[in-house]
Design a protein around this motif. Structure first.
Motif, mmCIF file in Angstrom:
data_model
loop_
_atom_site.group_PDB
_atom_site.id
_atom_site.type_symbol
_atom_site.label_atom_id
_atom_site.label_comp_id
_atom_site.label_asym_id
_atom_site.label_seq_id
_atom_site.Cartn_x
_atom_site.Cartn_y
_atom_site.Cartn_z
ATOM 1 N N SER A 52 -37.271 120.262 72.015
ATOM 2 C CA SER A 52 -37.482 118.841 72.302
ATOM 3 C C SER A 52 -38.839 118.357 71.810
ATOM 4 O O SER A 52 -39.087 117.146 71.729
ATOM 5 C CB SER A 52 -37.363 118.587 73.815
ATOM 6 O OG SER A 52 -38.422 119.215 74.512
ATOM 7 N N HIS A 54 -39.995 119.274 68.802
ATOM 8 C CA HIS A 54 -39.986 119.354 67.339
ATOM 9 C C HIS A 54 -39.866 117.952 66.756
ATOM 10 O O HIS A 54 -38.922 117.625 66.041
ATOM 11 C CB HIS A 54 -38.856 120.262 66.859
ATOM 12 C CG HIS A 54 -39.080 121.695 67.225
ATOM 13 N ND1 HIS A 54 -38.195 122.705 66.894
ATOM 14 C CD2 HIS A 54 -40.105 122.310 67.879
ATOM 15 C CE1 HIS A 54 -38.665 123.873 67.343
ATOM 16 N NE2 HIS A 54 -39.810 123.648 67.949
ATOM 17 N N GLU A 55 -40.851 117.133 67.077
ATOM 18 C CA GLU A 55 -40.959 115.765 66.589
ATOM 19 C C GLU A 55 -42.247 115.639 65.789
ATOM 20 O O GLU A 55 -43.155 116.464 65.929
ATOM 21 C CB GLU A 55 -40.954 114.775 67.770
ATOM 22 C CG GLU A 55 -39.696 114.842 68.624
ATOM 23 C CD GLU A 55 -39.798 113.956 69.858
ATOM 24 O OE1 GLU A 55 -40.802 113.204 69.942
ATOM 25 O OE2 GLU A 55 -38.900 114.028 70.712
ATOM 26 N N TYR A 58 -45.705 115.953 67.638
ATOM 27 C CA TYR A 58 -46.015 117.287 68.148
ATOM 28 C C TYR A 58 -46.237 118.290 67.009
ATOM 29 O O TYR A 58 -46.988 119.259 67.174
ATOM 30 C CB TYR A 58 -44.904 117.756 69.081
ATOM 31 C CG TYR A 58 -44.720 116.840 70.263
ATOM 32 C CD1 TYR A 58 -45.657 116.797 71.284
ATOM 33 C CD2 TYR A 58 -43.617 115.982 70.351
ATOM 34 C CE1 TYR A 58 -45.501 115.938 72.366
ATOM 35 C CE2 TYR A 58 -43.449 115.123 71.419
ATOM 36 C CZ TYR A 58 -44.400 115.102 72.422
ATOM 37 O OH TYR A 58 -44.253 114.250 73.480
ATOM 38 N N ASP A 119 -49.093 108.021 62.344
ATOM 39 C CA ASP A 119 -47.813 108.341 62.989
ATOM 40 C C ASP A 119 -47.598 107.474 64.219
ATOM 41 O O ASP A 119 -46.497 106.953 64.444
ATOM 42 C CB ASP A 119 -47.792 109.826 63.367
ATOM 43 C CG ASP A 119 -46.574 110.193 64.186
ATOM 44 O OD1 ASP A 119 -45.468 110.222 63.624
ATOM 45 O OD2 ASP A 119 -46.733 110.451 65.400
ATOM 46 N N ALA A 123 -44.641 104.669 65.001
ATOM 47 C CA ALA A 123 -43.801 104.803 66.193
ATOM 48 C C ALA A 123 -43.867 103.569 67.085
ATOM 49 O O ALA A 123 -42.865 103.183 67.700
ATOM 50 C CB ALA A 123 -44.224 106.040 66.981
ATOM 51 N N ASN A 131 -37.748 106.873 62.402
ATOM 52 C CA ASN A 131 -37.121 108.074 61.847
ATOM 53 C C ASN A 131 -36.850 107.951 60.351
ATOM 54 O O ASN A 131 -36.790 108.965 59.639
ATOM 55 C CB ASN A 131 -35.815 108.381 62.583
ATOM 56 C CG ASN A 131 -36.058 108.815 64.016
ATOM 57 O OD1 ASN A 131 -37.078 109.432 64.314
ATOM 58 N ND2 ASN A 131 -35.140 108.476 64.908
ATOM 59 N N SER A 136 -38.584 114.262 57.464
ATOM 60 C CA SER A 136 -39.075 115.645 57.429
ATOM 61 C C SER A 136 -39.836 115.936 56.138
ATOM 62 O O SER A 136 -40.830 116.668 56.147
ATOM 63 C CB SER A 136 -37.903 116.624 57.577
ATOM 64 O OG SER A 136 -36.925 116.410 56.569
#
Length: 312
Positions: A52, A54-55, A58, A119, A123, A131, A136
């Motif tokens: 959870s 793995h954003e 973080y 970032d 957001a 997203n 990635s």
């Protein structure tokens, strides 16, 4: 005129005779180092095993904690040896290696904090497109930039510009090796060093500062124009990052002031503290800021420490 390759060692003159207290100082520094290693490793493990987390935010945090380990390991073992030593000397190759480690640590730290502000800007200001904008591939590119550029630039700074300088002395008035103090020992022309330093300051550093200021201006606009719930969400996610950014900025400012200006009137211990602040407080404070202020990390730490399964 002495060539830098002929200088076999440097002497660190900021150390003073502490007598029996040196063992106390050793224990204090060792305790700080153990706290830094354990807290940063804990948060790296928590982020790595908890899916959870793995954003993007973080992932950048994990990079920040890895950098804290890197920078601390470039300083603390060296300090521990010097505290117990009666002769505060360091070999020239090790001195240049430490300069590279500490400068690249500072570069990665600043780049990471700037990218984290970008970032948070995406957001908060573009939540529906976050997203799409923070993919990635983009995370991988930003992570590569924040690590590769500081390392390559400091390879050039240390090993291409500083090492070949002709030095007329080997006394460094600090408790660790510093590029600025080594350049001051040069009796050869340092014009190229000064120009490269100014170019780096007015391009990279100033550029990152402008990016950080711009992102927070946009974030504040959203904060003040949004609802109470929006403001609370913004404060909860941005407060740790802003506190970390200010802490690092103050530390860098202290380092610049005590290096560039004559502060001989200040007590020796205070001057040592000012020179070490940006290298010790940041890796010590960051795990506390993010571990306590961010609820997802705090809860994941509790789950890991109490043996509950957290990676599903």
């Amino acid at each position: 005129m002495v060539n830098s390759t002929q200088v076999s060692y440097f002497t660190l003159t900021a150390y003073f005779d502490t007598g029996r207290l040196k063992h106390l100082y050793f224990l204090v520094v060792l305790t700080l180092y153990i706290l830094i290693i354990s807290s940063n490793v804990l948060l790296i493990v928590v982020i790595s095993v908890n899916r959870s987390l793995h954003e993007p935010m973080y992932m950048f945090l994990c990079s920040l904690f890895v950098n804290e380990l890197y920078g601390s390991s470039g300083l603390f073992p060296f300090l521990l040896i010097q505290i117990l030593s009666d002769v505060h000397t360091v070999s020239a190759p090790l001195c240049f290696l430490q300069v590279f480690c500490l400068h690249s640590y500072g570069g990665v730290e600043f780049f990471t904090l700037a990218i984290m502000s970008y970032d948070r800007y995406l957001a908060i200001c573009y939540p529906l497109h976050y997203n799409i904008r923070m993919t990635s591939n983009k995370i991988a590119v930003l992570t590569a930039v924040l690590w590769v550029y500081p390392f390559l630039s400091n390879v050039f700074l240390v090993f291409v510009l500083t090492v070949p300088l002709q030095l007329c002395g080997n006394l460094i008035n600090k408790v660790y090796c510093d590029n600025y103090y080594i350049v001051k020992l040069a009796c050869s022309d340092t014009t190229v060093n000064n120009i490269c330093g100014l170019v780096k300051m007015f391009t990279v550093i100033l550029g990152l500062i402008v990016l950080i200021i711009y992102t927070y201006i946009r974030i504040l606009k959203v904060c003040f124009s949004g609802s109470k719930q929006t403001r609370q969400k913004v404060f909860s996610t941005c407060t740790p990052h802003l506190a970390s950014l200010l802490n690092f900025s103050f530390g860098a400012f202290f380092e610049i002031v005590q290096s560039r200006f004559n502060l001989s009137r200040l007590p020796n211990m205070l001057r040592i503290f000012l020179s070490l602040y940006w290298l010790t407080c940041q890796p010590l404070v960051n795990p506390v800021l993010y571990g306590l202020k961010m609820s997802k990390i705090r809860n994941a730490c509790k789950d890991l420490l109490f043996g509950r399964k957290i990676y599903l």
